[in-house]
Write an enzyme that holds these catalytic residues in place. Structure first.
Site, mmCIF file in Angstrom:
data_model
loop_
_atom_site.group_PDB
_atom_site.id
_atom_site.type_symbol
_atom_site.label_atom_id
_atom_site.label_comp_id
_atom_site.label_asym_id
_atom_site.label_seq_id
_atom_site.Cartn_x
_atom_site.Cartn_y
_atom_site.Cartn_z
ATOM 1 N N TYR A 99 46.995 19.305 22.994
ATOM 2 C CA TYR A 99 45.575 19.338 23.335
ATOM 3 C C TYR A 99 45.008 20.726 23.061
ATOM 4 O O TYR A 99 43.895 20.864 22.563
ATOM 5 C CB TYR A 99 45.364 18.947 24.806
ATOM 6 C CG TYR A 99 45.798 17.533 25.098
ATOM 7 C CD1 TYR A 99 44.990 16.448 24.780
ATOM 8 C CD2 TYR A 99 47.040 17.277 25.687
ATOM 9 C CE1 TYR A 99 45.393 15.147 25.045
ATOM 10 C CE2 TYR A 99 47.447 15.975 25.954
ATOM 11 C CZ TYR A 99 46.620 14.924 25.622
ATOM 12 O OH TYR A 99 47.029 13.636 25.878
ATOM 13 N N GLU A 157 56.835 6.853 13.345
ATOM 14 C CA GLU A 157 56.248 7.746 12.344
ATOM 15 C C GLU A 157 57.193 8.872 11.939
ATOM 16 O O GLU A 157 57.099 9.378 10.822
ATOM 17 C CB GLU A 157 54.924 8.331 12.859
ATOM 18 C CG GLU A 157 53.821 7.305 12.905
ATOM 19 C CD GLU A 157 52.461 7.894 13.222
ATOM 20 O OE1 GLU A 157 52.341 9.133 13.330
ATOM 21 O OE2 GLU A 157 51.504 7.111 13.355
#
Length: 171
Positions: A99, A157
């Protein structure tokens, strides 16, 4: 403006795709909080061209044949939310950001919490890859689809190479 929806199965559960005539509006989780992404009523339309394209691109993604989505998006949110969602789209397949990194990328290093709130409201899960955002310690933090789904997407991924530090912090 009318919205249309279609339900599709995926390796992370049933997804509800929502589209307008302009593009994909949402990819919602089976047990999504209806207050997280507020939408007008939708009509089911399994043949809507935007929904068919979104379903196709998601199938290709889960088959390991697609890393970048090209479906047009009709993102609905505040200016700041759209900035954060744009930053999410810049996170490469198989990589993560914190973040704080996103806040710095947006030019406001003190906005980590605001970035987290905007991330939480991301209406287009998976395609706008909010699952690629982790805590500053490397921990998997809140995710509308649940932490198991987030861990699955990150492991998928990274081709199963999820760092041990993240595996330990799942519990």
């Amino acid at each position: 403006m009318s919205l249309f929806c279609k339900f599709v199965d995926s390796p992370v559960g049933q997804l509800r795709l929502v589209a307008s005539e302009q593009g994909l509006v949402a990819v919602l989780w089976e047990n999504d909080d209806p207050l997280r992404v507020r939408l007008n009523p939708t009509a089911e339309d399994a043949a809507h061209p935007v929904l068919l394209r979104a379903e196709s691109e998601l199938r290709e993604y889960f088959a390991g044949e697609r890393e970048i989505f090209t479906i047009p998006l009709d993102l609905r949110g505040t200016h700041f939310q759209k900035q954060v969602w744009g930053a999410l789209l810049a996170i490469p397949f198989g990589e993560t950001r914190t973040y704080g990194q996103l806040a710095r990328m947006l030019g406001n290093p003190n906005a980590s919490r605001a970035v987290g709130l905007a991330n939480r409201c991301n209406p287009v899960s998976i395609i706008v890859p909010c699952h690629r955002v982790i805590g500053s310690s490397g921990s998997l933090t809140g995710f509308a689809g649940g932490l198991d789904a987030k861990a699955h997407l990150l492991a998928f991924e990274s081709r199963g190479r999820i760092p041990v530090s993240m595996q330990l912090k799942l519990g």
